[in-house]
Design a protein around this motif. Structure first.
Motif, PDB file in Angstrom:
ATOM      1  N   VAL A   1      44.746  42.639  38.613  1.00 25.28           N
ATOM      2  CA  VAL A   1      44.313  43.685  37.681  1.00 25.28           C
ATOM      3  C   VAL A   1      44.423  43.135  36.261  1.00 25.28           C
ATOM      4  O   VAL A   1      45.514  42.969  35.735  1.00 25.28           O
ATOM      5  N   GLY A   2      43.281  42.844  35.670  1.00 31.80           N
ATOM      6  CA  GLY A   2      43.242  42.277  34.325  1.00 31.80           C
ATOM      7  C   GLY A   2      42.302  41.095  34.271  1.00 31.80           C
ATOM      8  O   GLY A   2      42.446  40.142  35.044  1.00 31.80           O
ATOM      9  N   GLY A   3      41.311  41.158  33.370  1.00 31.48           N
ATOM     10  CA  GLY A   3      40.309  40.108  33.290  1.00 31.48           C
ATOM     11  C   GLY A   3      40.465  39.176  32.110  1.00 31.48           C
ATOM     12  O   GLY A   3      39.496  38.536  31.684  1.00 31.48           O
ATOM     13  N   GLY A   4      41.689  39.073  31.574  1.00 32.39           N
ATOM     14  CA  GLY A   4      41.960  38.111  30.518  1.00 32.39           C
ATOM     15  C   GLY A   4      42.262  36.735  31.086  1.00 32.39           C
ATOM     16  O   GLY A   4      42.045  36.465  32.279  1.00 32.39           O
ATOM     17  N   ALA A   5      42.815  35.867  30.253  1.00 30.30           N
ATOM     18  CA  ALA A   5      43.014  34.475  30.652  1.00 30.30           C
ATOM     19  C   ALA A   5      43.931  34.344  31.862  1.00 30.30           C
ATOM     20  O   ALA A   5      43.649  33.566  32.781  1.00 30.30           O
ATOM     21  N   VAL A   6      45.036  35.077  31.893  1.00 33.14           N
ATOM     22  CA  VAL A   6      45.985  34.947  33.004  1.00 33.14           C
ATOM     23  C   VAL A   6      45.354  35.418  34.312  1.00 33.14           C
ATOM     24  O   VAL A   6      45.437  34.741  35.342  1.00 33.14           O
ATOM     25  N   GLY A   7      44.707  36.584  34.283  1.00 29.41           N
ATOM     26  CA  GLY A   7      44.076  37.085  35.494  1.00 29.41           C
ATOM     27  C   GLY A   7      42.987  36.174  36.008  1.00 29.41           C
ATOM     28  O   GLY A   7      42.882  35.918  37.216  1.00 29.41           O
ATOM     29  N   VAL A   8      42.167  35.649  35.096  1.00 28.26           N
ATOM     30  CA  VAL A   8      41.075  34.755  35.487  1.00 28.26           C
ATOM     31  C   VAL A   8      41.627  33.458  36.058  1.00 28.26           C
ATOM     32  O   VAL A   8      41.177  32.980  37.112  1.00 28.26           O
ATOM     33  N   GLU A   9      42.609  32.864  35.376  1.00 22.40           N
ATOM     34  CA  GLU A   9      43.198  31.618  35.884  1.00 22.40           C
ATOM     35  C   GLU A   9      43.845  31.828  37.251  1.00 22.40           C
ATOM     36  O   GLU A   9      43.708  30.990  38.147  1.00 22.40           O
ATOM     37  N   LEU A  10      44.559  32.925  37.392  1.00 21.08           N
ATOM     38  CA  LEU A  10      45.233  33.181  38.663  1.00 21.08           C
ATOM     39  C   LEU A  10      44.225  33.324  39.796  1.00 21.08           C
ATOM     40  O   LEU A  10      44.418  32.761  40.886  1.00 21.08           O
ATOM     41  N   ALA A  11      43.139  34.048  39.551  1.00 17.84           N
ATOM     42  CA  ALA A  11      42.101  34.180  40.573  1.00 17.84           C
ATOM     43  C   ALA A  11      41.551  32.819  40.965  1.00 17.84           C
ATOM     44  O   ALA A  11      41.340  32.527  42.151  1.00 17.84           O
TER      45      ALA A  11
END
Length: 365
Positions: A135-145
């Protein structure tokens, strides 16, 4: 020799301390017992063998100065006061208290073992489930995905953003590149979607989401809702003011609350830069010159004012080989793709560099 007190030993404080160690008596006051290279924390969710490499002692950071563990409760032009009542006098005080984030991406407590345990728990949870929601489309969420999809291609990964694109606040061309790569890895993306039933915004948990049909059912849920500036020490300054992000406002020379010899930079300060390590690469050399001049008897106002990056640079790997980045080398920034992103950051996540900076082996294992 003049004394400089640096409050915070994260990326901003540690880099500045090393640079000023040559020209002043540097005292870094840091609440944590180890430096945590949290740039690599996202990959550690899928590869916890990195943990011994990214939790680094402070004992070799400085040649002449010192790093002491303690919690600063107030600052002034004359020095700092610690939670135990002790005061440390200094000729300049620089506050770099950084930001906090949901576990396990940044340490939530002062002891490295707690960070390590939190990361191992997240990894164990990841291994036990076939479905992951971020949940979250910033840098952390994108990198984690990207990291999960690269390491576990058979897991069903869903990324949910409340914004209409990934990476809000950054150029659309970056968002489009990352979106295409994530979809190619099989990551399901949902935009303009608000998640109202999160059990926690502070740590991952096994639960359910009801916002979309394909996100129902039990899965491992990672909240990645953005960094929060750590500004408790500024709350004690009567003239401190804060911007909508919660970052302390500073003058043209990065001084908060009408202070004369107190500076603030990094994530906690409203410098005009985003909360990224890229921003620190501009702030540190500027501060070194200004503080050195001040210690030499020159007025701060006689020095050039701070000018933030003209564009918002950021590096976003999606595993060791993929990703996209914006380099702040022109007014609008330059978009680079997979290979440059991997070479700059994705391949080793700056682990050898930071281990070397802290006096430990630069070899990446």
């Amino acid at each position: 020799m003049k004394r400089v007190i640096i409050v915070g030993g994260g990326y901003a404080g540690a880099n500045l301390a090393r640079a000023l160690d040559k020209v002043a008596e540097v005292c870094v006051v840091e609440a944590r017992d180890h430096f945590v290279h949290n740039v690599a924390a996202i990959r550690s969710v899928v590869d916890p063998s990195l943990l011994p490499q990214i939790v680094i002692p402070y004992d070799r950071l400085l040649r002449r100065g010192r790093v002491r563990q303690g919690l600063v409760t107030s600052v002034s032009d004359g020095g700092v006061t610690l939670a135990n009542g002790e005061t440390i006098e200094g000729d300049a005080v620089i506050v770099a208290t950084g930001s906090s984030y949901a576990r396990p991406f940044k340490p939530a407590w002062h002891f490295a073992q707690a960070f390590t345990d939190s990361m191992k728990d997240a990894h164990a949870g990841l291994l036990e489930t076939d479905r992951v929601a971020i949940v979250g489309g910033g840098a952390v969420g994108v990198e984690l995905a990207g990291e999960i999809a690269a390491a576990h291609p058979r897991k069903r990964v869903t990324l949910i953003s409340g914004a209409p694109t990934l990476m809000p606040g950054y150029p659309e061309k970056l968002a489009h590149s990352l979106e295409a790569q994530l979809r190619a890895k099989g990551v399901a993306l949902h935009f303009d979607t608000r998640v109202a039933n999160l059990e926690s915004t502070e740590y991952p948990y096994l639960g359910t989401l009801a916002c979309m049909p394909d996100t129902s059912g039990e899965q491992l849920i990672f909240p990645a809702l953005g960094a929060r500036p750590v500004t408790a020490v500024f709350q004690q300054m009567p003239n401190a003011r804060f911007n909508p992000q919660g970052r302390v406002k500073v003058d043209a020379w990065l001084r908060p609350a009408r202070a004369q010899r107190v500076f603030a930079f990094g994530d906690a300060a409203a410098t005009g830069d985003p909360m990224t390590i890229v921003a620190i690469t501009r702030q540190v050399p500027w501060l070194v010159k200004v503080v050195a001049a001040m210690l030499d008897g020159q007025s701060v106002e006689s020095q050039p004012t701070y000018l933030p990056w003209s564009s918002r640079g950021i590096l976003v790997p999606l595993g060791p080989r993929d990703g996209a980045s914006v380099l702040p080398v022109t007014r609008n920034g330059v978009l680079v793709g997979k290979c440059p992103t991997a070479l700059i950051k994705g391949r080793d996540l700056f682990i050898p560099r930071y281990r070397k900076d802290f006096g430990y082996s630069g070899q990446f294992a």
